[in-house]
Design an enzyme around this catalytic site. Sequence first.
Site, PDB file in Angstrom:
ATOM      1  N   SER A  24      39.125  46.465  42.924  1.00  0.00           N
ATOM      2  CA  SER A  24      40.203  45.228  42.824  1.00  0.00           C
ATOM      3  C   SER A  24      41.738  45.642  42.924  1.00  0.00           C
ATOM      4  CB  SER A  24      40.310  44.217  41.878  1.00  0.00           C
ATOM      5  OG  SER A  24      41.440  43.000  41.855  1.00  0.00           O
ATOM      6  N   HIS A  49      38.437  45.272  47.204  1.00  0.00           N
ATOM      7  CA  HIS A  49      38.884  43.616  46.727  1.00  0.00           C
ATOM      8  C   HIS A  49      40.245  42.809  47.066  1.00  0.00           C
ATOM      9  CE1 HIS A  49      36.950  39.999  44.860  1.00  0.00           C
ATOM     10  NE2 HIS A  49      37.969  39.780  44.054  1.00  0.00           N
ATOM     11  N   ASP A  51      42.870  39.551  46.626  1.00  0.00           N
ATOM     12  CA  ASP A  51      42.930  38.535  45.928  1.00  0.00           C
ATOM     13  C   ASP A  51      43.698  37.590  45.909  1.00  0.00           C
ATOM     14  OD1 ASP A  51      40.571  38.701  43.112  1.00  0.00           O
ATOM     15  OD2 ASP A  51      41.893  40.586  42.275  1.00  0.00           O
ATOM     16  N   MET A  53      45.860  34.676  45.679  1.00  0.00           N
ATOM     17  CA  MET A  53      46.185  32.952  44.600  1.00  0.00           C
ATOM     18  C   MET A  53      47.423  32.491  45.212  1.00  0.00           C
ATOM     19  SD  MET A  53      46.325  35.788  40.648  1.00  0.00           S
ATOM     20  CE  MET A  53      44.474  36.435  41.064  1.00  0.00           C
ATOM     21  N   HIS A  83      39.120  37.425  47.952  1.00  0.00           N
ATOM     22  CA  HIS A  83      38.394  36.513  47.646  1.00  0.00           C
ATOM     23  C   HIS A  83      39.853  35.075  47.467  1.00  0.00           C
ATOM     24  CE1 HIS A  83      37.805  35.204  42.797  1.00  0.00           C
ATOM     25  NE2 HIS A  83      37.604  34.148  43.909  1.00  0.00           N
ATOM     26  N   MET A  85      41.664  32.286  45.843  1.00  0.00           N
ATOM     27  CA  MET A  85      41.210  31.683  44.499  1.00  0.00           C
ATOM     28  C   MET A  85      42.330  30.565  45.372  1.00  0.00           C
ATOM     29  SD  MET A  85      40.954  34.086  42.398  1.00  0.00           S
ATOM     30  CE  MET A  85      41.707  35.589  43.037  1.00  0.00           C
ATOM     31  N   MET A 156      32.519  34.429  38.472  1.00  0.00           N
ATOM     32  CA  MET A 156      33.637  34.599  37.828  1.00  0.00           C
ATOM     33  C   MET A 156      32.991  35.425  36.252  1.00  0.00           C
ATOM     34  SD  MET A 156      35.863  34.930  40.411  1.00  0.00           S
ATOM     35  CE  MET A 156      36.648  35.509  38.930  1.00  0.00           C
ATOM     36  N   GLY A 161      43.022  34.501  38.035  1.00  0.00           N
ATOM     37  CA  GLY A 161      44.929  34.050  38.080  1.00  0.00           C
ATOM     38  C   GLY A 161      44.969  35.229  37.808  1.00  0.00           C
ATOM     39  N   GLY A 163      44.805  40.041  36.460  1.00  0.00           N
ATOM     40  CA  GLY A 163      43.695  41.113  36.354  1.00  0.00           C
ATOM     41  C   GLY A 163      43.743  41.437  34.816  1.00  0.00           C
ATOM     42  N   GLY A 164      42.622  41.961  33.826  1.00  0.00           N
ATOM     43  CA  GLY A 164      43.189  42.822  33.083  1.00  0.00           C
ATOM     44  C   GLY A 164      42.416  41.834  31.629  1.00  0.00           C
ATOM     45  N   ASP A 191      32.897  39.268  39.196  1.00  0.00           N
ATOM     46  CA  ASP A 191      34.578  39.555  38.961  1.00  0.00           C
ATOM     47  C   ASP A 191      35.451  38.932  37.515  1.00  0.00           C
ATOM     48  OD1 ASP A 191      36.951  40.280  40.273  1.00  0.00           O
ATOM     49  OD2 ASP A 191      36.167  38.483  41.696  1.00  0.00           O
ATOM     50  N   SER A 214      41.694  46.081  36.357  1.00  0.00           N
ATOM     51  CA  SER A 214      42.118  47.247  35.155  1.00  0.00           C
ATOM     52  C   SER A 214      41.273  48.868  35.268  1.00  0.00           C
ATOM     53  CB  SER A 214      42.483  46.792  34.942  1.00  0.00           C
ATOM     54  OG  SER A 214      41.384  46.263  34.160  1.00  0.00           O
TER      55      SER A 214
HETATM   56  C1  DX5 Z   1      40.680  37.629  39.132  1.00  0.00           C
HETATM   57  C2  DX5 Z   1      40.304  38.087  39.975  1.00  0.00           C
HETATM   58  C3  DX5 Z   1      39.550  39.938  39.739  1.00  0.00           C
HETATM   59  C4  DX5 Z   1      40.106  40.720  38.890  1.00  0.00           C
HETATM   60  C5  DX5 Z   1      39.848  41.297  38.515  1.00  0.00           C
HETATM   61  O1  DX5 Z   1      41.085  36.187  38.698  1.00  0.00           O
HETATM   62  O2  DX5 Z   1      39.393  37.663  41.195  1.00  0.00           O
HETATM   63  O3  DX5 Z   1      38.572  39.931  40.809  1.00  0.00           O
HETATM   64  O4  DX5 Z   1      41.434  41.208  40.001  1.00  0.00           O
HETATM   65  O5  DX5 Z   1      40.749  42.163  37.124  1.00  0.00           O
HETATM   66  P1  DX5 Z   1      39.819  43.014  36.131  1.00  0.00           P
HETATM   67  O6  DX5 Z   1      39.054  43.774  36.827  1.00  0.00           O
HETATM   68  O7  DX5 Z   1      41.216  43.869  36.244  1.00  0.00           O
HETATM   69  O8  DX5 Z   1      39.944  41.927  35.346  1.00  0.00           O
HETATM   70 ZN    ZN Z   2      39.197  38.757  42.491  1.00  0.00          ZN
END
Ligand code: DX5
Ligand code: ZN
Length: 234
Positions: A24, A49, A51, A53, A83, A85, A156, A161, A163-164, A191, A214
């Site tokens: 990601s 991947h 993301d 948003m 992806h 969102m 999910m 929203g 990462g980490g 994910d 992450s």
């Molecule tokens: C969260 C995203 C994920 C995110 C995952 O809203 O859809 O794809 O980037 O990041 P990690 O692996 O750090 O949880």
């Molecule tokens: Zn994602």
Amino acid sequence: MTAAPQQVRNRFTDSDGSPIVNASILSADFARLGDDARAVLELGADILHVDIMDGHFVPNISMGPGVCAAVHRACPDAFLDVHLMITDPAAYLEPFARAGAGHCTFHAEVASRDELIRMRDRCHELGMTAGVAINPETPSEAIDDVLEFFDLILVMSVHPGFGGQSFIPDVLEKTRSISRRLRPDQRLEMDGGIAPENAAEVREAGCDVLVAGSAIFGSEDREASISRIRGNGS
Ligand code: DX5
Ligand code: ZN
């Protein structure tokens, strides 16, 4: 009446079900995104991947088709898993197809059954595969009547929203039940919060596409992290 969907061949439809490590780029260094994306692919990540948003469906804004196109230019051979969102995914399928996406996933929470199937058909017309996603609190029953139509189901394992975040293990039970109902040609993706330490339970729940941000980009040994998420050498 929906048109018969065209058959799309790509990294997902051609898979034999062995684990796909999906890096990601939300966790990459955006100031040197092309280099960072190339680096994780060279170290063994299978696909990227992306993301998206919109600040409405999730409380964050990430990137749009322009950034996706830039990643495609930097890594023209990489398979891009987008992806969405966002509250209006139908409006963005074509822009992302033009930006080099090989696949788009959109959320069941924002569309009716008919809308989901129409978007699936549109993805296929545009030469992409299509996925439907559910949030951690959305029961698997929400996608019961569309499951058969999709190339990929995304569960999910964090609230989307950011990462980490920490992995939510409660989602594994519904993931197992979804897994039992999929055909061999359908992929099951997870994910959020996936790391070498918990990837085995994700794979055991039936997932063959593992997204990690992450845990890959933030690792001092990215190659080992990718390989352990895939299930090698852990
Ligand atoms: C969260 C995203 C994920 C995110 C995952 O809203 O859809 O794809 O980037 O990041 P990690 O692996 O750090 O949880
Ligand atoms: Zn994602």
